[in-house]
Design a protein around this motif. Structure first.
Motif, PDB file in Angstrom:
ATOM      1  N   GLY A  33      67.785  -5.559 -15.277  1.00 26.77           N
ATOM      2  CA  GLY A  33      67.039  -5.820 -16.516  1.00 26.77           C
ATOM      3  C   GLY A  33      66.937  -7.316 -16.763  1.00 26.77           C
ATOM      4  N   TRP A  34      68.073  -8.009 -16.698  1.00 29.48           N
ATOM      5  CA  TRP A  34      68.082  -9.456 -17.019  1.00 29.48           C
ATOM      6  C   TRP A  34      67.321 -10.268 -15.979  1.00 29.48           C
ATOM      7  N   LEU A  35      67.673 -10.137 -14.695  1.00 25.31           N
ATOM      8  CA  LEU A  35      67.102 -11.029 -13.673  1.00 25.31           C
ATOM      9  C   LEU A  35      65.792 -10.487 -13.087  1.00 25.31           C
ATOM     10  N   VAL A  36      65.768  -9.224 -12.677  1.00 25.45           N
ATOM     11  CA  VAL A  36      64.564  -8.699 -11.997  1.00 25.45           C
ATOM     12  C   VAL A  36      63.417  -8.559 -12.993  1.00 25.45           C
ATOM     13  N   ASP A  37      63.696  -7.981 -14.162  1.00 24.94           N
ATOM     14  CA  ASP A  37      62.610  -7.872 -15.148  1.00 24.94           C
ATOM     15  C   ASP A  37      62.299  -9.247 -15.741  1.00 24.94           C
ATOM     16  N   GLY A  38      63.310 -10.123 -15.786  1.00 28.15           N
ATOM     17  CA  GLY A  38      63.058 -11.501 -16.219  1.00 28.15           C
ATOM     18  C   GLY A  38      62.128 -12.213 -15.253  1.00 28.15           C
ATOM     19  N   ALA A  39      62.352 -12.002 -13.945  1.00 30.99           N
ATOM     20  CA  ALA A  39      61.462 -12.603 -12.938  1.00 30.99           C
ATOM     21  C   ALA A  39      60.068 -12.000 -13.044  1.00 30.99           C
ATOM     22  N   GLN A  98      79.860 -10.101 -12.657  1.00 35.43           N
ATOM     23  CA  GLN A  98      79.759 -11.257 -11.750  1.00 35.43           C
ATOM     24  C   GLN A  98      79.377 -10.812 -10.331  1.00 35.43           C
ATOM     25  N   ASP A  99      79.939  -9.680  -9.906  1.00 29.76           N
ATOM     26  CA  ASP A  99      79.605  -9.162  -8.551  1.00 29.76           C
ATOM     27  C   ASP A  99      78.116  -8.819  -8.472  1.00 29.76           C
ATOM     28  N   ALA A 100      77.587  -8.201  -9.536  1.00 30.07           N
ATOM     29  CA  ALA A 100      76.156  -7.830  -9.538  1.00 30.07           C
ATOM     30  C   ALA A 100      75.281  -9.082  -9.529  1.00 30.07           C
ATOM     31  N   VAL A 101      75.677 -10.106 -10.293  1.00 29.22           N
ATOM     32  CA  VAL A 101      74.914 -11.366 -10.305  1.00 29.22           C
ATOM     33  C   VAL A 101      74.922 -11.985  -8.904  1.00 29.22           C
ATOM     34  N   ASN A 102      76.101 -11.991  -8.269  1.00 31.10           N
ATOM     35  CA  ASN A 102      76.201 -12.559  -6.911  1.00 31.10           C
ATOM     36  C   ASN A 102      75.270 -11.853  -5.943  1.00 31.10           C
ATOM     37  N   ARG A 103      75.053 -10.557  -6.098  1.00 32.43           N
ATOM     38  CA  ARG A 103      74.213  -9.786  -5.164  1.00 32.43           C
ATOM     39  C   ARG A 103      72.722  -9.872  -5.495  1.00 32.43           C
ATOM     40  N   PHE A 104      72.384 -10.103  -6.748  1.00 32.43           N
ATOM     41  CA  PHE A 104      70.963 -10.030  -7.106  1.00 32.43           C
ATOM     42  C   PHE A 104      70.303 -11.393  -7.361  1.00 32.43           C
ATOM     43  N   TRP A 105      71.072 -12.476  -7.431  1.00 31.18           N
ATOM     44  CA  TRP A 105      70.464 -13.764  -7.783  1.00 31.18           C
ATOM     45  C   TRP A 105      69.442 -14.221  -6.738  1.00 31.18           C
ATOM     46  N   TRP A 106      69.878 -14.331  -5.490  1.00 36.50           N
ATOM     47  CA  TRP A 106      68.958 -14.844  -4.472  1.00 36.50           C
ATOM     48  C   TRP A 106      67.790 -13.876  -4.208  1.00 36.50           C
ATOM     49  N   PRO A 107      68.017 -12.557  -4.119  1.00 38.00           N
ATOM     50  CA  PRO A 107      66.859 -11.650  -3.951  1.00 38.00           C
ATOM     51  C   PRO A 107      65.879 -11.749  -5.112  1.00 38.00           C
ATOM     52  N   SER A 108      66.381 -12.114  -6.323  1.00 32.49           N
ATOM     53  CA  SER A 108      65.447 -12.276  -7.459  1.00 32.49           C
ATOM     54  C   SER A 108      64.542 -13.481  -7.232  1.00 32.49           C
ATOM     55  N   LEU A 109      65.068 -14.552  -6.637  1.00 35.97           N
ATOM     56  CA  LEU A 109      64.236 -15.733  -6.351  1.00 35.97           C
ATOM     57  C   LEU A 109      63.181 -15.406  -5.298  1.00 35.97           C
ATOM     58  N   MET A 110      63.521 -14.449  -4.408  1.00 30.65           N
ATOM     59  CA  MET A 110      62.572 -14.079  -3.342  1.00 30.65           C
ATOM     60  C   MET A 110      61.383 -13.293  -3.906  1.00 30.65           C
ATOM     61  N   MET A 111      61.568 -12.696  -5.113  1.00 28.18           N
ATOM     62  CA  MET A 111      60.474 -11.890  -5.701  1.00 28.18           C
ATOM     63  C   MET A 111      59.195 -12.699  -5.843  1.00 28.18           C
ATOM     64  N   ARG A 156      47.653 -17.710 -11.380  1.00 26.05           N
ATOM     65  CA  ARG A 156      47.460 -18.885 -12.242  1.00 26.05           C
ATOM     66  C   ARG A 156      48.474 -19.993 -11.898  1.00 26.05           C
ATOM     67  N   HIS A 157      49.513 -19.604 -11.175  1.00 26.44           N
ATOM     68  CA  HIS A 157      50.521 -20.598 -10.749  1.00 26.44           C
ATOM     69  C   HIS A 157      50.937 -20.247  -9.321  1.00 26.44           C
ATOM     70  N   THR A 158      51.508 -21.222  -8.649  1.00 29.26           N
ATOM     71  CA  THR A 158      51.945 -20.944  -7.277  1.00 29.26           C
ATOM     72  C   THR A 158      53.308 -20.261  -7.290  1.00 29.26           C
ATOM     73  N   ASN A 159      53.711 -19.749  -6.143  1.00 26.84           N
ATOM     74  CA  ASN A 159      55.014 -19.072  -6.021  1.00 26.84           C
ATOM     75  C   ASN A 159      56.154 -20.009  -6.415  1.00 26.84           C
ATOM     76  N   ASP A 160      56.100 -21.228  -5.912  1.00 30.19           N
ATOM     77  CA  ASP A 160      57.213 -22.163  -6.188  1.00 30.19           C
ATOM     78  C   ASP A 160      57.256 -22.563  -7.664  1.00 30.19           C
ATOM     79  N   GLU A 162      66.197 -13.832   5.631  1.00 26.07           N
ATOM     80  CA  GLU A 162      66.530 -12.551   4.982  1.00 26.07           C
ATOM     81  C   GLU A 162      65.270 -11.973   4.340  1.00 26.07           C
ATOM     82  N   PHE A 163      64.511 -12.829   3.647  1.00 22.30           N
ATOM     83  CA  PHE A 163      63.271 -12.380   2.984  1.00 22.30           C
ATOM     84  C   PHE A 163      62.331 -11.752   4.006  1.00 22.30           C
TER      85      PHE A 163
END
Ligand code: 3HC
Length: 311
Positions: free
Chosen positions: A124-130, A183-196, A217-221, A265-266
């Motif tokens: 909810g926080w990271l994936v839906d935030g992204a 904290q364990d969930a954040v460690n596992r989902f942070w980088w895959p969220s950036l890959m979204m 309207r904006h680039t990926n980066d 990985e992506f």
């Protein structure tokens, strides 16, 4: 094709007006819109699986009701988006066949397992935030039905993100074991969220043309950076550590610097070799096969009652 049709299309885009289903559009624009909308819709439908995994194991009736509502919203988002793709001539059955056959993608993020209930909060926080970072600009996308679908979807995504963050705040005020789960969930989902947000702009074959057509309207980066800048203060408020030792505020840039994303990985995940790709697609196929009788019954009913079938 007459020159003035192309000119009219170009002018519509240049003046930030909307392209509508009955307007002339270049074949490439139509194909790009079908590709992006279909994959967005597939992501919403496949995205029901990771959190759906926890509906029967939610810790309270309140959490179960919230999670049910969220997963149901994702199904609705998928339906809006398939309907938007159909206005471009794409067939729902064909899009589903392409998804199941691996000829259309869905978001990489949904190929990671949800190992604990804290994952529901972090998604909810990271994936839906992204998703919000990525989708709010799409409310101004040049294709009318897509942009309008985004307006309602973004409103619902805001509820998704808030419920996840509130769940994490509650767990962080709980026991040490609950804090470790978060904290364990954040460690596992942070980088895959950036890959979204997709590959780096330099490796994005579609971004330049999609920007020219006003689809993106904006680039990926740019959107990835916006997400990092939004998430760091939220992580601090939560009391979690983002798993990136290079993350730090850069006064000169006015943004957070962050470490390198693992693009190998992506690429592996979007090539079908992520932790859950096989399971996600197999489950989608099973659901489609199990629903065949409903589609056959609806078609039989339509044949028997042609006057009642809405075109
Ligand atoms: N997962 C899977 N494939 C991805 C990807 C990802 N995270 N990021 C990029 N790709 C694919 C692209 O689809 C493209 O492959 P294709 O040409 O075969 O379609 C290739 O990698 C190159 O990427 P590009 O950056 O050139 O492609 P795009 O210009 O299409 O940009 C995108 C990718 C940013 C995802 C863009 O398509 C987009 O903004 N899509 C709409 C939003 C969306 O689909 N979000 C998915 C998540 S849905 C969601 O979050 C649900 C919420 O409820 C949680």
């Amino acid at each position: 094709m007459s020159v003035d049709l192309q000119e009219h299309f170009d002018e519509t885009i240049a003046h930030e007006r909307r392209i509508e289903p009955r307007d002339w559009m270049p074949d490439g624009y139509r194909a790009t819109m079908i590709r992006q909308i279909a994959q967005h819709a597939h992501s919403e439908i496949i995205g029901m699986q990771p959190e759906g995994n926890w509906i029967t194991r939610a810790p309270s009736l309140r959490r179960k009701a919230i999670l049910l509502a969220k997963v149901q919203d994702e199904a609705g988002h998928g339906m809006y988006l398939y309907s938007a793709a159909e206005t471009l001539g794409a067939g729902r059955g064909d899009m589903t066949a392409k998804l199941i056959g691996g000829r259309q993608k869905y978001s990489s993020i949904f190929n990671y397992p949800t190992l604990s209930y804290a994952d529901v909060g972090v998604i909810g926080w990271l994936v839906d935030g992204a998703a919000i970072c990525n989708q709010v600009p799409l409310c101004r996308s040049s294709y009318g039905p897509y942009a309008r679908a985004m307006i309602r979807i973004c409103k619902e995504e805001s509820f998704h993100q808030r419920q996840g963050y509130e769940l994490l705040l509650t767990m962080m005020r709980g026991t040490a074991a609950q804090r470790e789960m978060v904290q364990d969930a954040v460690n596992r989902f942070w980088w895959p969220s950036l890959m979204m947000f997709g590959p780096p702009d330099a490796d994005s074959p579609n971004t330049a043309q999609s920007m020219e057509w006003g689809i993106k309207r904006h680039t990926n980066d740019e959107l990835r950076q916006r997400f990092v800048d939004m998430s760091v203060p939220q992580a601090e408020k939560l009391g979690v550590t983002l798993p990136d030792p290079l993350l730090r505020w850069n006064d000169e840039r006015g943004h957070y610097d962050f470490g390198p994303v693992d693009w190998d990985e992506f690429k592996a995940v979007i090539a079908g070799n992520g932790p859950c790709n096989t399971q996600r697609v197999a489950r989608r196929k099973a659901a489609h096969d199990e629903g065949a009788w409903v589609r056959e019954a609806a078609m039989a009913h339509a044949r028997k009652n042609p006057e009642r079938v809405r075109v």
